[in-house]
Design a protein around this motif. Structure first.
Motif, mmCIF file in Angstrom:
data_model
loop_
_atom_site.group_PDB
_atom_site.id
_atom_site.type_symbol
_atom_site.label_atom_id
_atom_site.label_comp_id
_atom_site.label_asym_id
_atom_site.label_seq_id
_atom_site.Cartn_x
_atom_site.Cartn_y
_atom_site.Cartn_z
ATOM 1 N N ALA A 55 0.456 5.409 0.217
ATOM 2 C CA ALA A 55 1.675 6.105 1.186
ATOM 3 C C ALA A 55 2.747 6.119 0.816
ATOM 4 C CB ALA A 55 1.354 5.629 2.621
ATOM 5 N N ARG A 56 3.447 4.700 0.345
ATOM 6 C CA ARG A 56 4.853 5.067 -0.462
ATOM 7 C C ARG A 56 5.275 5.193 -1.388
ATOM 8 N NH1 ARG A 56 8.066 2.174 4.266
ATOM 9 N NH2 ARG A 56 6.739 1.661 5.425
ATOM 10 N N ASP A 57 4.045 5.408 -2.171
ATOM 11 C CA ASP A 57 4.563 6.060 -3.075
ATOM 12 C C ASP A 57 4.178 4.794 -4.270
ATOM 13 O OD1 ASP A 57 3.796 8.426 -3.247
ATOM 14 O OD2 ASP A 57 6.082 9.214 -2.456
ATOM 15 N N GLY A 58 4.261 3.662 -4.013
ATOM 16 C CA GLY A 58 4.132 2.145 -4.678
ATOM 17 C C GLY A 58 3.211 2.507 -6.039
ATOM 18 N N SER A 59 2.592 0.481 -6.595
ATOM 19 C CA SER A 59 0.851 1.105 -7.204
ATOM 20 C C SER A 59 0.554 -0.615 -6.757
ATOM 21 C CB SER A 59 1.641 0.362 -8.753
ATOM 22 O OG SER A 59 2.408 -0.258 -8.627
ATOM 23 N N MET A 60 0.028 -0.171 -7.185
ATOM 24 C CA MET A 60 -1.452 -2.517 -6.900
ATOM 25 C C MET A 60 -1.720 -2.845 -8.041
ATOM 26 S SD MET A 60 -3.677 -2.684 -3.744
ATOM 27 C CE MET A 60 -5.070 -2.583 -4.080
ATOM 28 N N GLU A 61 -1.666 -3.607 -8.516
ATOM 29 C CA GLU A 61 -2.284 -4.570 -10.090
ATOM 30 C C GLU A 61 -2.953 -5.855 -9.556
ATOM 31 O OE1 GLU A 61 -0.266 -5.910 -15.033
ATOM 32 O OE2 GLU A 61 1.202 -4.246 -13.241
ATOM 33 N N ARG A 62 -4.038 -5.907 -10.481
ATOM 34 C CA ARG A 62 -4.644 -6.923 -10.222
ATOM 35 C C ARG A 62 -4.407 -7.740 -11.479
ATOM 36 N NH1 ARG A 62 -11.459 -7.675 -10.557
ATOM 37 N NH2 ARG A 62 -10.911 -7.529 -7.974
ATOM 38 N N VAL A 63 -3.383 -8.917 -10.995
ATOM 39 C CA VAL A 63 -2.511 -9.689 -11.691
ATOM 40 C C VAL A 63 -4.356 -11.305 -11.690
ATOM 41 C CG1 VAL A 63 -1.024 -9.535 -11.621
ATOM 42 C CG2 VAL A 63 -1.444 -10.655 -10.169
ATOM 43 N N ALA A 64 -4.988 -11.637 -11.018
ATOM 44 C CA ALA A 64 -5.537 -12.342 -11.574
ATOM 45 C C ALA A 64 -6.747 -11.833 -10.554
ATOM 46 C CB ALA A 64 -4.802 -13.588 -11.171
ATOM 47 N N SER A 65 -7.783 -13.557 -11.070
ATOM 48 C CA SER A 65 -8.843 -12.866 -9.246
ATOM 49 C C SER A 65 -8.268 -13.070 -8.644
ATOM 50 C CB SER A 65 -9.453 -14.036 -9.927
ATOM 51 O OG SER A 65 -11.348 -14.190 -8.987
ATOM 52 N N LYS A 66 -8.631 -11.880 -7.097
ATOM 53 C CA LYS A 66 -8.111 -11.896 -6.010
ATOM 54 C C LYS A 66 -6.989 -12.077 -5.957
ATOM 55 C CE LYS A 66 -11.687 -13.893 -2.907
ATOM 56 N NZ LYS A 66 -12.223 -14.387 -2.180
ATOM 57 N N VAL A 67 -5.615 -11.986 -7.259
ATOM 58 C CA VAL A 67 -4.730 -12.076 -6.527
ATOM 59 C C VAL A 67 -4.026 -10.372 -6.991
ATOM 60 C CG1 VAL A 67 -2.217 -13.015 -7.760
ATOM 61 C CG2 VAL A 67 -4.223 -14.426 -7.679
ATOM 62 N N PHE A 68 -3.020 -10.178 -5.885
ATOM 63 C CA PHE A 68 -2.850 -8.139 -6.210
ATOM 64 C C PHE A 68 -1.193 -8.847 -6.170
ATOM 65 C CE2 PHE A 68 -7.384 -8.371 -5.717
ATOM 66 C CZ PHE A 68 -7.446 -7.385 -6.143
ATOM 67 N N LEU A 69 -0.590 -7.366 -6.925
ATOM 68 C CA LEU A 69 1.173 -7.390 -6.724
ATOM 69 C C LEU A 69 1.344 -5.596 -6.306
ATOM 70 C CD1 LEU A 69 3.793 -8.377 -7.818
ATOM 71 C CD2 LEU A 69 3.542 -7.402 -9.558
ATOM 72 N N LEU A 70 1.878 -6.023 -5.392
ATOM 73 C CA LEU A 70 2.128 -5.233 -4.593
ATOM 74 C C LEU A 70 3.579 -4.198 -4.755
ATOM 75 C CD1 LEU A 70 0.144 -5.087 -0.844
ATOM 76 C CD2 LEU A 70 -0.900 -4.700 -3.645
ATOM 77 N N THR A 71 3.657 -3.253 -5.483
ATOM 78 C CA THR A 71 5.608 -3.002 -6.254
ATOM 79 C C THR A 71 5.309 -1.259 -5.290
ATOM 80 O OG1 THR A 71 4.957 -1.987 -8.359
ATOM 81 C CG2 THR A 71 5.156 -4.387 -7.778
ATOM 82 N N HIS A 72 6.542 -1.322 -5.295
ATOM 83 C CA HIS A 72 7.465 -0.152 -5.200
ATOM 84 C C HIS A 72 7.671 0.736 -5.931
ATOM 85 C CE1 HIS A 72 7.604 -1.088 -0.510
ATOM 86 N NE2 HIS A 72 8.069 -2.280 -0.609
ATOM 87 N N PRO A 73 7.820 1.858 -5.752
ATOM 88 C CA PRO A 73 7.722 3.076 -7.421
ATOM 89 C C PRO A 73 9.467 2.709 -8.197
ATOM 90 C CG PRO A 73 7.980 4.121 -4.812
ATOM 91 C CD PRO A 73 7.418 2.741 -4.281
ATOM 92 N N LYS A 74 9.281 2.303 -8.975
ATOM 93 C CA LYS A 74 11.062 2.458 -9.726
ATOM 94 C C LYS A 74 11.659 3.547 -9.712
ATOM 95 C CE LYS A 74 9.659 -0.363 -13.526
ATOM 96 N NZ LYS A 74 7.869 -1.210 -12.946
ATOM 97 N N GLU A 75 12.900 3.309 -9.303
ATOM 98 C CA GLU A 75 13.911 4.248 -9.364
ATOM 99 C C GLU A 75 14.628 4.947 -10.482
ATOM 100 O OE1 GLU A 75 17.726 2.958 -6.435
ATOM 101 O OE2 GLU A 75 15.846 2.807 -4.972
ATOM 102 N N GLU A 76 14.466 5.779 -10.096
ATOM 103 C CA GLU A 76 14.754 7.107 -11.776
ATOM 104 C C GLU A 76 16.325 6.971 -11.740
ATOM 105 O OE1 GLU A 76 13.228 10.688 -12.034
ATOM 106 O OE2 GLU A 76 11.685 10.204 -11.225
#
Length: 73
Positions: A51-72
């Motif tokens: 909904a916020r145009d971000g991204s989610m990445e699994r960095v380890a088992s049961k650990v996730f990094l939620l980030t916002h879009p990079k500004e151009e």
């Protein structure tokens, strides 16, 4: 800024949302959460980042990094 959170149950989802809406990236460590509730937290987080145009990445088992879009530049 990256805020690291260690939710204990799905009830802690409001903290994830609050920090993300404030513009922080969130490292969500779900290792203490039972699998069924961890799936619910991941589903919530996935919807929120889409909904916020971000991204989610699994960095380890049961650990996730939620980030916002990079500004151009």
């Amino acid at each position: 800024m990256v805020k690291t959170l260690h939710p204990q149950s799905y009830a802690d989802v409001c903290h994830v949302g609050d920090y993300f809406r404030q513009g922080n990236s969130v490292l969500m460590d779900l290792s203490a959460v039972p699998n069924a509730e961890a799936r619910q937290l991941v589903d919530f987080a996935a919807g929120m980042v889409v909904a916020r145009d971000g991204s989610m990445e699994r960095v380890a088992s049961k650990v996730f990094l939620l980030t916002h879009p990079k500004e151009e530049s």
